[in-house]
Design a protein around this motif. Structure first.
Motif, PDB file in Angstrom:
ATOM      1  N   LYS A 153       0.897  -1.171  -0.053  1.00  0.00           N
ATOM      2  CA  LYS A 153       0.050  -0.086  -0.111  1.00  0.00           C
ATOM      3  C   LYS A 153       0.957   1.301   0.176  1.00  0.00           C
ATOM      4  O   LYS A 153       0.892   2.167  -0.801  1.00  0.00           O
ATOM      5  CB  LYS A 153      -0.871  -0.026   1.128  1.00  0.00           C
ATOM      6  N   TYR A 180       2.086   6.857   9.226  1.00  0.00           N
ATOM      7  CA  TYR A 180       2.120   5.678   8.533  1.00  0.00           C
ATOM      8  C   TYR A 180       2.193   4.468   9.281  1.00  0.00           C
ATOM      9  O   TYR A 180       1.703   3.519   9.196  1.00  0.00           O
ATOM     10  CB  TYR A 180       3.237   5.661   7.329  1.00  0.00           C
ATOM     11  N   VAL A 181       3.532   4.525  10.254  1.00  0.00           N
ATOM     12  CA  VAL A 181       3.832   3.399  11.052  1.00  0.00           C
ATOM     13  C   VAL A 181       2.930   3.224  11.942  1.00  0.00           C
ATOM     14  O   VAL A 181       2.620   2.083  12.644  1.00  0.00           O
ATOM     15  CB  VAL A 181       5.398   3.473  11.370  1.00  0.00           C
ATOM     16  N   GLU A 190      -0.495   3.910  12.034  1.00  0.00           N
ATOM     17  CA  GLU A 190      -1.920   3.457  11.839  1.00  0.00           C
ATOM     18  C   GLU A 190      -1.582   2.172  10.921  1.00  0.00           C
ATOM     19  O   GLU A 190      -2.792   1.693  10.837  1.00  0.00           O
ATOM     20  CB  GLU A 190      -2.505   4.802  11.159  1.00  0.00           C
ATOM     21  N   TYR A 191      -0.648   1.809  10.522  1.00  0.00           N
ATOM     22  CA  TYR A 191      -0.638   0.832   9.477  1.00  0.00           C
ATOM     23  C   TYR A 191       0.328  -0.186  10.007  1.00  0.00           C
ATOM     24  O   TYR A 191       1.429   0.046  10.601  1.00  0.00           O
ATOM     25  CB  TYR A 191      -0.048   1.091   8.132  1.00  0.00           C
ATOM     26  N   PRO A 192       0.359  -1.660   9.796  1.00  0.00           N
ATOM     27  CA  PRO A 192       1.305  -2.616   9.793  1.00  0.00           C
ATOM     28  C   PRO A 192       2.492  -2.066   9.171  1.00  0.00           C
ATOM     29  O   PRO A 192       2.461  -1.468   8.059  1.00  0.00           O
ATOM     30  CB  PRO A 192       0.745  -4.049   9.269  1.00  0.00           C
ATOM     31  N   PHE A 193       3.718  -2.511   9.587  1.00  0.00           N
ATOM     32  CA  PHE A 193       4.826  -2.249   8.703  1.00  0.00           C
ATOM     33  C   PHE A 193       5.666  -3.496   8.630  1.00  0.00           C
ATOM     34  O   PHE A 193       5.743  -4.376   9.478  1.00  0.00           O
ATOM     35  CB  PHE A 193       5.410  -1.045   9.275  1.00  0.00           C
ATOM     36  N   GLU A 200      -0.926  -4.638   2.937  1.00  0.00           N
ATOM     37  CA  GLU A 200      -1.824  -3.452   3.356  1.00  0.00           C
ATOM     38  C   GLU A 200      -1.231  -2.722   4.398  1.00  0.00           C
ATOM     39  O   GLU A 200      -1.726  -2.395   5.311  1.00  0.00           O
ATOM     40  CB  GLU A 200      -3.212  -3.875   3.899  1.00  0.00           C
ATOM     41  N   GLY A 201      -0.001  -2.265   4.086  1.00  0.00           N
ATOM     42  CA  GLY A 201       0.674  -1.332   4.887  1.00  0.00           C
ATOM     43  C   GLY A 201       1.745  -0.746   4.361  1.00  0.00           C
ATOM     44  O   GLY A 201       1.908  -0.692   3.290  1.00  0.00           O
ATOM     45  N   ILE A 202       3.003  -0.507   5.402  1.00  0.00           N
ATOM     46  CA  ILE A 202       4.023   0.345   4.560  1.00  0.00           C
ATOM     47  C   ILE A 202       5.207  -0.851   4.741  1.00  0.00           C
ATOM     48  O   ILE A 202       5.428  -1.182   5.684  1.00  0.00           O
ATOM     49  CB  ILE A 202       4.289   1.740   5.466  1.00  0.00           C
TER      50      ILE A 202
END
Ligand code: EPU
Length: 346
Positions: A32, A51-52, A54-57, A73-75
């Motif tokens: 993503k 980014y980190v 709120e999203y999986p990394f 679905e993350g960074i």
């Protein structure tokens, strides 16, 4: 939704980014978000960003030990920091601090060129310096843990930078704390190596001496490294040509009793004593189970080394995974031995 910050000074965040070129299996999945991190500042900055938060990394090194089975679905963060520094020299050793984004193969060649000994048997292993401690890479009688003095890490929770000595890394066969309790807790920033100024040559494994004889060369740092490159090139597929991640499974450890039981039924079984157990050659088990060279869709078991699964072209991660499960099933049925994956599944 995060309010996507315009405050990034240095790096570019890419959206819907293809990871095909960033994993040696060549699996065509998308992230993503994706960013390449070229400095400590960039690493710190992204770790504090929404980014980190709120999203999986996912941290990516050389992408040589990973199997993507779906879009991420993350960074995805690719650590790209560069630099090698000699931190000390004494009578016997040279001490080097190497940034995580350095290429492993180039680093081995650089040490061989300088006549520093310890990692020459680990030539031609794809990957990055920063990920070599994670699975304690090993080949031809050497594991990288033997030369690692310490690992510099950034603690993701509090942003503090610390050093972990060799013991704290809890190295084992294709294993370390970074695959266990410390998984996703740290970013490896650099690795410090201790290399011998007087070469200590390790030639007992497999065909090294035979290869040197064929090359009509005496054992030395550069000649051993070249012999190993030749052997690897003959046996293992080049990821630039055929997608793969080296050994897909670990060689399983079994008890002495189990080994003796297997030996009765399979007198040719390949095994090596390891502490109080026996390490079975998984390549042999897979070959005997009938899977060597066989395909399932676009995934196949390599015809020269059964421990390696390959992407014949256009394979999805799920196809490779289905093949891996079929192989595991066959080996379990025939030998009653479970094969553990070495590669990280994402
Ligand atoms: N073997 C077979 N059939 C095969 C493959 C191997 O019978 O298809 C037998 C060989 O004849 C040999 C034994 O298995 O007697 C061991 O084979 P090899 O020397 O090729 O090593 P391996 O145990 O299969 C390990 C590492 C490799 C490393 C080599 C050389 C693991 C999981 N793999 O493979 O590492 O290059 O030794 O040291 O420990 C990697 O981790 O990605 C990797 C390639």
């Amino acid at each position: 939704m995060p309010s996507f910050d315009d405050y990034f000074n240095f790096m570019q965040i890419k959206e819907n980014f293809s990871l095909k070129k960033l994993n040696t299996f060549g699996i065509d999945v998308k992230a993503k978000y994706f960013a390449e991190l070229n400095s400590l500042e960039e690493i710190k900055e992204i770790m504090q960003s929404s980014y980190v938060k709120e999203y999986p990394f996912l941290l990516l090194g050389g992408g040589s030990n990973i199997l993507f089975t779906k879009d991420f679905e993350g960074i995805v963060l690719k650590i790209n920091t560069k630099g090698k520094e000699i931190t000390a020299v004494d009578e016997d050793f040279v001490y080097l601090k190497v940034q995580a984004g350095e290429n492993w193969e180039n680093f081995v060649d650089y040490c061989v060129m300088n006549n520093w000994s310890g990692i020459e048997n680990l030539a031609l292993i794809p990957g990055a310096v920063g990920t070599c401690p994670v699975q304690n890479i090993g080949a031809y009688g050497v594991e990288v843990k033997e030369c690692i003095e310490k690992v510099e890490v950034l603690n993701i929770a509090d942003g503090k930078i610390t050093e972990m000595d060799n013991e704290s890394c809890q190295f084992g066969y294709r294993n370390s704390i970074f695959k266990q309790q410390a998984k996703n807790k740290y970013i490896i920033l650099s690795v410090s190596f201790k290399l011998a100024k007087k070469p200590v040559l390790i030639t007992h494994y497999g065909d090294i001496l035979k290869e040197l004889e064929m090359m009509m060369l005496e054992p030395g740092l550069a000649t051993i490294s070249n012999a190993i490159k030749n052997i690897r090139r003959r046996k293992l597929p080049d990821p630039a040509v055929t997608g793969n991640a080296g050994s897909f499974f670990k060689n399983p450890l079994v008890s002495k009793e189990k080994y003796e039981e297997l030996l009765k039924e399979f007198p040719k079984i390949r095994a090596f004593p390891s502490e109080n157990n026996y390490k079975l050659a998984a390549g042999w088990l897979i070959e005997k189970s009938g899977w060597k060279g066989k395909s399932l869709g676009n995934a196949a078991v390599h015809h020269k080394q059964a421990l390696v699964l390959i992407n014949k072209g256009g394979a999805t991660g799920s196809e490779i995974l289905s093949l891996a499960k079929a192989v595991q099933h066959a080996v379990l049925n025939m030998f009653g031995v479970e094969l553990e994956m070495e590669v990280n599944l994402v």
